[in-house]
Design an enzyme around this catalytic site. Sequence first.
Site, mmCIF file in Angstrom:
data_model
loop_
_atom_site.group_PDB
_atom_site.id
_atom_site.type_symbol
_atom_site.label_atom_id
_atom_site.label_comp_id
_atom_site.label_asym_id
_atom_site.label_seq_id
_atom_site.Cartn_x
_atom_site.Cartn_y
_atom_site.Cartn_z
ATOM 1 N N ASP A 448 -6.498 3.582 4.142
ATOM 2 C CA ASP A 448 -6.171 2.173 4.356
ATOM 3 C C ASP A 448 -7.125 1.273 3.576
ATOM 4 O OD1 ASP A 448 -4.707 0.090 5.405
ATOM 5 O OD2 ASP A 448 -4.936 0.721 7.487
ATOM 6 N N ASP A 516 3.776 -2.664 7.642
ATOM 7 C CA ASP A 516 3.459 -2.538 9.066
ATOM 8 C C ASP A 516 4.647 -2.916 9.940
ATOM 9 O OD1 ASP A 516 0.899 -1.684 8.604
ATOM 10 O OD2 ASP A 516 -0.060 -3.615 8.990
#
Length: 696
Positions: A448, A516
């Site tokens: 990430d 997301d």
Amino acid sequence: MGEISHLERHRAWVLTGESSTYALRLDEDDVPTHLYWGPPLPTDAVEELSTVKLPWWDGFNDPNEGLDELAADGGTRYWTPGLQVRFADGTRALEWRYETHEISRDHLAIHFTDRHYPLRIALHYRLRTDVLERWTELTADTEVDVVRADSATWPLPLRDDYRLSHVTGRWAAETQLHRTSAAHGETVFASRRGIAGHHANPWVMVDDGTATERHGEVYGVALAWSGSWRLTTTRASTGRLTISGGFGQDGVVHRVGPGKPLRTPVLAGLYTGGGFGAASRAWHAYVRNDVLDHGRELRPVLYNSWEATGFDVSEQGQRALAERAAALGVELFVMDDGWFGARTGDHAGLGDWHVNRARFPDGLKPLVDAVHGLGMRFGIWVEPEMVNPDSDLYRAHPDWVLHHPHRRRSELRNQLVLNFARPDVGAWAHEWLDRLVGEHGVDFLKWDMNRPFSEAGWPGDADPDRLWVEHTNAVYALMDRLRADHPGLRIEACSGGGGRIDLGMLARADQVWTSDNTDALDRLRIQHGYSQLYPARAMSAWVTDNPNFVTGRSVPLRFRFHVAMAGVLGIGGDIVRWPGDDLALAAELIALYKDIRPVVQHGALYRLRPPVDDGVTALQYVHEDRAVVFAYRQAAHFAAPDRPLRLEGLDPADRYVDSDSGSTHSGAVLLAHGLPLTLPTGDFASTVIRLRRISR
């Protein structure tokens, strides 16, 4: 593979792909000048083009302006520069002098120097079927400031009009497709964030305004770079349009000199005469075959623990999720954030990459062994480029983050960015990542990167601007080294969702986290924009809980699965709490996905009906003797009957059998008339249709 030839008499080079030709020459001043880009041309036709002289038609416009292969600042050419240099005495203009060239199978390198200053420029061209990769290398014997160094300039043929296709977005709304007429002057698509960004993506396609999904000429370029970037389209009053692009941004200067070469990232270009659909299929094949390191693999069905647990991670809780996931048929179990340091929320612990012993008393190995014992691979979430100010790492090394003296250190998500351009930071990151993967048998990293750069300074360094390029190159080098040391390791790239999707990252990552936002209805549009350039083989898509945590919308489980099955299927819900009926349906659909997975991940994509309204949208994958059709009704209106769905990519001379109903169809009928489509009644209705060719 393609062919590269040198027309010595015309000082020209011709690069011929499977269905396109690209040609350039040197003009009388040795300037590398564009000749042709488009459908295949024989060599004698290219020779004819090389003899065409462009006359001056007024006293204000150089006839060759806009035709440079890398538009350099200086002289009487005022086009958007792809190369701007500043020598020690203040001189800015560049004067080309041809030195030599090299042809090695699919690679052409043309070498130049400046006529007075010790600057060397090499233009590189590499054929990948019909995709042409281009980049530039700069070297110098004395220090030279390079104000702008694009990878290439792409002149397009003269057309009556030009239309741009590109994507925009934001967090949870990435890759929204737009098509708009190209404005006169300069149009800049860019990121100044240190990452590719959610708001745009480093590619653009151009047509004359008439291309469709199935027909028309389309030109496209895409940049292989995961840091700040810039693509500029320039449309002049003379009618010509060019695209120039590369890394960097205004105000950032590259210094080239002894021991300090500069190599720009690949800017790839593609021409097709078959519309946007053919362009996408060519890009997808290029990514699978020439960009992804393991492009021929099938990506496993994944489970990720984030939505089930958040930061509340424990060995017992992860074991329970893993057992349930294995029973569903999941092949890769990924533990997300919260397993390390004082990481009980997003305010602390980032950078302290040691196992939290309160949560994992005996370390990670018992959990990893349990997951492997269940027949699954084990993955784990990491964010190597970030640090919380509330961490032992930051307290020990506050100088490791990007910062300027006498300026505050802006936090986003309670985080600061580590300067990976520093060798000591890179060495630290490799040490703990190598240990994490090697000692625990980790098979997969979810890598990430949750915030862009700010205060991007490097106090005390003689050339602080270099961090903009060297940070990204250091991330690439770290990923490359880890993968070389651990050949079984696979990586998913993530940046707060889809903030780091580009060809440069896909050369190191096996898949990307698309957004997301896992809301299935929103994902139809996100995945549609993603598919313009990138393949399903790398598109991670999850089935999560109702109501969706981003949108609050509730969607039937079958519809959620069918949307996610059009990419790399993942599960992200709290499956320990799913009722028995949902678990049974999930196991059934995972088994179905495993059957169609080779077609989805390796097949050619046909976007049959785009999600431009709230009606029925459909797409199709074709691979070898199989086809898979996904159809989704988003909302039902006025009891309208479902129209037949015209398929593509089939052989009209063959017949196809429906694997579920057993009915057979003529390929010619499926192409010309369509497949009868019977969706369940109501909103959020979906189906997956499997077809197999049964005769030739």
